[in-house]
Design an enzyme around this catalytic site. Structure first.
Site, PDB file in Angstrom:
ATOM      1  N   ASP A 472       0.830  -1.202   0.000  1.00  0.00           N
ATOM      2  CA  ASP A 472       0.000   0.000   0.000  1.00  0.00           C
ATOM      3  C   ASP A 472       0.868   1.256   0.000  1.00  0.00           C
ATOM      4  O   ASP A 472       2.052   1.231   0.367  1.00  0.00           O
ATOM      5  CB  ASP A 472      -0.919  -0.012   1.226  1.00  0.00           C
ATOM      6  CG  ASP A 472      -2.228   0.723   0.991  1.00  0.00           C
ATOM      7  OD1 ASP A 472      -2.330   1.483   0.001  1.00  0.00           O
ATOM      8  OD2 ASP A 472      -3.158   0.544   1.801  1.00  0.00           O
ATOM      9  N   ASP A 542     -10.740   1.962  -2.800  1.00  0.00           N
ATOM     10  CA  ASP A 542     -11.189   1.698  -1.434  1.00  0.00           C
ATOM     11  C   ASP A 542     -12.709   1.709  -1.334  1.00  0.00           C
ATOM     12  O   ASP A 542     -13.260   1.381  -0.280  1.00  0.00           O
ATOM     13  CB  ASP A 542     -10.603   2.741  -0.475  1.00  0.00           C
ATOM     14  CG  ASP A 542      -9.167   2.423  -0.096  1.00  0.00           C
ATOM     15  OD1 ASP A 542      -8.707   1.304  -0.379  1.00  0.00           O
ATOM     16  OD2 ASP A 542      -8.503   3.300   0.486  1.00  0.00           O
TER      17      ASP A 542
END
Length: 719
Positions: A472, A542
């Site tokens: 990430d 997301d």
């Protein structure tokens, strides 16, 4: 021979059996662009290039009776009479601009560029031919190579620029594009993809107009705001038909893609490194290589362009045959993970037929929220008193895989790593560090930083029997300065950072060749052709609501095949936007990609668990068949999205569509599929029979719906 040269006219025809790219060496001095499009089986005749004699033009000379002001140059700069968007800006030791470099010859080979510091763009099994046009500046002894790599079996050309400095004084490079494409008309619509966090990849269609139209990133990564991509489509182009030139950049940092329409209604497209945040000190006997631009031409509409980019992606990426279905802990537990909770999730995942457990954020020391510690990557002894090995062993006992979330590029000031090496972060001298999400960014240009990360990550993977990492990146770059670069080279840091990232990923894959890496930057914030060679799949957003996520998938599919999208079934109402959707919709949409679950399995009703088990079995049965199938966006105004996935032999297909809000009016509207084999006969899962021609033209009948946001997956196979 894919390169044909006529010394009388100076024409160079770079081609395969699908496309031709024609360059002319004008007056033995400058390469100019003459054509890019459908393959010419015979060398075409081109009208002589006009002299360009007009107001404000440079005076012609006996040696060169043309004006560069309006010539369709292959690669140009400012300061020599061309006032359009420059492909490069280079200054000599006198701080003066170098002119348009002059032609000295060309060479041809059968090797790709594949620079060691940049993403590999051609697999070793992909046949290509590379044309290199050599330019030079006689004063500074700078050699510039324009590289054109054409694929034998695809309408695809990779373009890049290589600088080789044979002089004796430093040169300062302040702009350097990967490609410039001059076109004789302004009759195009520009397609770009824009967005933001949790709202990525929205297509924008804008007619060209006089002046500049630009998409770019200044964030240190490609970013979710704009894709490093632009397509130019002729009028009336649709998904199904029309001429499109597509251009993307295999790069994960700052970029600029600009199209300019000049006063003569000519268009110039440039794509490459963003110039405001790029400088490079080119020293004597050194070289510099730009990232590669991916250029395609098609006359089969936007779907045709997408097919080329999808095929390019497949040959670029690591194998996907071993990608497991996953249960991820994030939306179930967030930071509140523990040994017992994860143990229970592994058991539930196994019972459902899922193939991997991913322990997301919160597993390491002092990490109970976004303001927790980053940089040390030690297992939290309170949450996991026995470490992670027992969890990995439990998963492996069930023939499942086990993985972790990491954010290796980031660090917090309360970490041991920062206390020991405060000079390892991006920073400005005498300035207070700027944090974002409570984080600072490691300086990946430093070899010591990269070596530390490789050691840390390799040990993490090997000591904990990890099969997977979710990589990430949750902030963008600020104060991009390095304690290890001299002042004259600070402008190189944005570029060196991205090359450092590629170096880490390359070495990690070499050390752990079976490791699955999922690309993530708060979703699709660094999703580009530069990351594809190093990662197996991408978390594209997301936002996990299936309705909004379907539109994000639809946007990204202009460039990337949905098979590499990581899609998870999450709870309803959705945690991000509160939307309520049927479980079947969440399940079916997640199947168009790498399937996963991101909710507590105990929340599923028995009927939902049964549906999921059945879907997982069918998913695994069909996965190898459809892993490199062709994906098409179907034109529709009645659905949120409609897609068709077809095997290469067109004997099997999956149609997926998603409805929006329900209507009281129950009128049936068949959906034309367009891309099946018209000569074949097909059956669906209910035994209904159709001809391919019927499905392509009349369409497949769709069931009426009695609820909002319903979807359907229809499997078709040859009778």
């Amino acid at each position: 021979m894919p390169v044909e040269y006529d010394p009388k006219t100076g024409l160079i025809n770079l081609h395969n059996d699908q496309i031709s790219y024609v360059i002319q060496i004008l007056a033995h001095r400058y390469p100019v662009h003459r054509y890019f499009g459908r393959y010419f089986s015979k060398q075409p005749y081109f009208e002589p290039m006009p002299s360009g004699s007009h107001a404000f033009a440079n005076d012609p000379t006996e040696r060169f009776p043309y004006s560069v002001t309006s010539l369709p140059l292959e690669y140009s700069t400012i300061g020599s009479g061309d006032y359009r968007q420059p492909a490069y800006v280079i200054k000599d030791a006198n701080n003066q601009l170098l002119p348009i470099l002059e032609y000295t010859g060309f060479s041809v080979n059968d090797q790709p560029i594949n620079s060691r510091q940049l993403p590999p763009t051609v697999s070793k099994h992909t046949p290509v031919t590379t044309l290199v046009i050599h330019l030079t500046d006689a004063v500074t002894k700078l050699q510039m190579d324009l590289n054109y790599t054409i694929f034998e079996n695809q309408p695809l050309i990779l373009r890049s620029t290589t600088l080789r400095h044979h002089g004796t004084t430093n040169l300062q490079v302040t702009a350097l594009s990967s490609a410039q494409l001059d076109l004789p008309t302004d009759q195009y619509t520009a397609l770009t993809l824009s967005g933001t966090h949790a709202h990525e990849a929205n297509p924008s269609f804008n007619r060209l107009h006089p002046g500049l139209q630009t998409v770019r990133s200044l964030r240190g990564t490609s970013g979710p705001q704009h894709q490093p991509f632009m397509a130019l489509a002729e009028p009336n182009t649709t998904e199904l038909a029309g001429t499109v030139i597509g251009c993307a950049l295999a790069w994960s940092g700052n970029f600029d893609s600009t199209v300019e329409v000049d006063q003569y209604q000519h268009s110039r497209l440039t794509i490459g490194l963003e110039p405001d945040t790029f400088e490079w000190q080119l020293k004597p006997n050194s070289s510099f290589q730009t990232p590669e631009a991916v250029l395609t031409w098609t006359n089969t509409g936007f779907n045709g362009m997408s097919q080329v980019f999808h095929d390019f992606s497949y040959q670029l990426m690591p194998s996907q045959t071993n990608i497991p279905s996953v249960l991820n802990t994030w939306e179930t537990l967030t930071f509140a993970v523990s040994e017992s909770k994860v143990q229970h999730l592994i058991e539930h995942a196994h019972q459902l037929g899922l193939q991997m457990l991913v322990l997301d954020d919160g597993w390491f020391v002092n990490r109970n929220g976004e303001n927790g510690q980053l940089g040390d990557w030690f297992v939290d002894p309170i949450k996991f008193p026995n470490g992670l090995n027992p969890l990995a062993q439990q998963a492996h006992h069930h023939r499942m895989k086990f993985g972790l979330w990491v954010e290796p590029e980031m660090i917090t000031t309360n970490s041991q790593l920062y206390q020991q090496h405060p000079d390892w972060v991006l920073q400005y001298v005498d300035r207070t560090p700027i944090t974002a999400r409570h984080q600072l960014v490691l300086d990946l240009s430093q070899a010591a930083v990269r070596d530390h990360l490789i050691t840390t990550l390799t040990n993490l993977v090997q000591n904990n029997q990890l099969d997977y990492l979710k990589w990430d990146m949750n902030r963008h770059l600020t104060q991009v300065g390095s304690t290890h670069l001299p002042a004259a080279q600070q402008g190189e840091l944005y570029h060196r950072y991205v090359c450092g990232l590629y170096d880490i990923l390359t070495r990690l894959k070499r050390a752990c060749p079976k490791l699955i890496i999922e690309n993530c930057s708060a979703g699709g914030g660094r999703f580009d052709f530069g990351m594809l060679p190093y990662t197996n799949q991408t978390w594209i957003s997301d936002l996990t609501d299936p309705v909004d996520r379907a539109t994000i998938e639809n946007g990204f599919s202009y460039l990337f095949p949905p098979r590499i999208f990581s899609n998870h079934i999450t709870a309803s109402p959705n945690a991000q936007n509160g939307r309520i959707t049927p479980f079947e919709t969440r399940l079916q949409l997640a199947c168009i990609g790498q399937l996963g679950l991101e909710l507590n399995p105990k929340q599923l009703a028995p009927s939902e668990q049964q549906l999921l088990r059945g879907a997982l079995i069918k998913y695994q049965q069909l996965k190898s068949t459809f892993i490199k199938a062709h994906f098409y966006r179907l034109p529709t105004t009645r659905h949120v999205v409609a897609w068709l996935i077809v095997t290469a032999d067109k004997k099997q297909a999956i149609c997926c569509y998603l409805n929006g809000l329900n209507s009281r009016v129950k009128t049936q509207h068949p959906l034309p599929l367009h891309y099946l084999d018209a000569e074949l006969a097909y059956s669906d899962s209910s035994g209904n029979r159709y001809t391919g021609h019927q499905l392509n033209t009349m369409g497949i009948p769709l069931k009426p719906t009695n609820a909002d946001f319903t979807s359907q997956l229809i499997y078709l196979c040859q009778n």
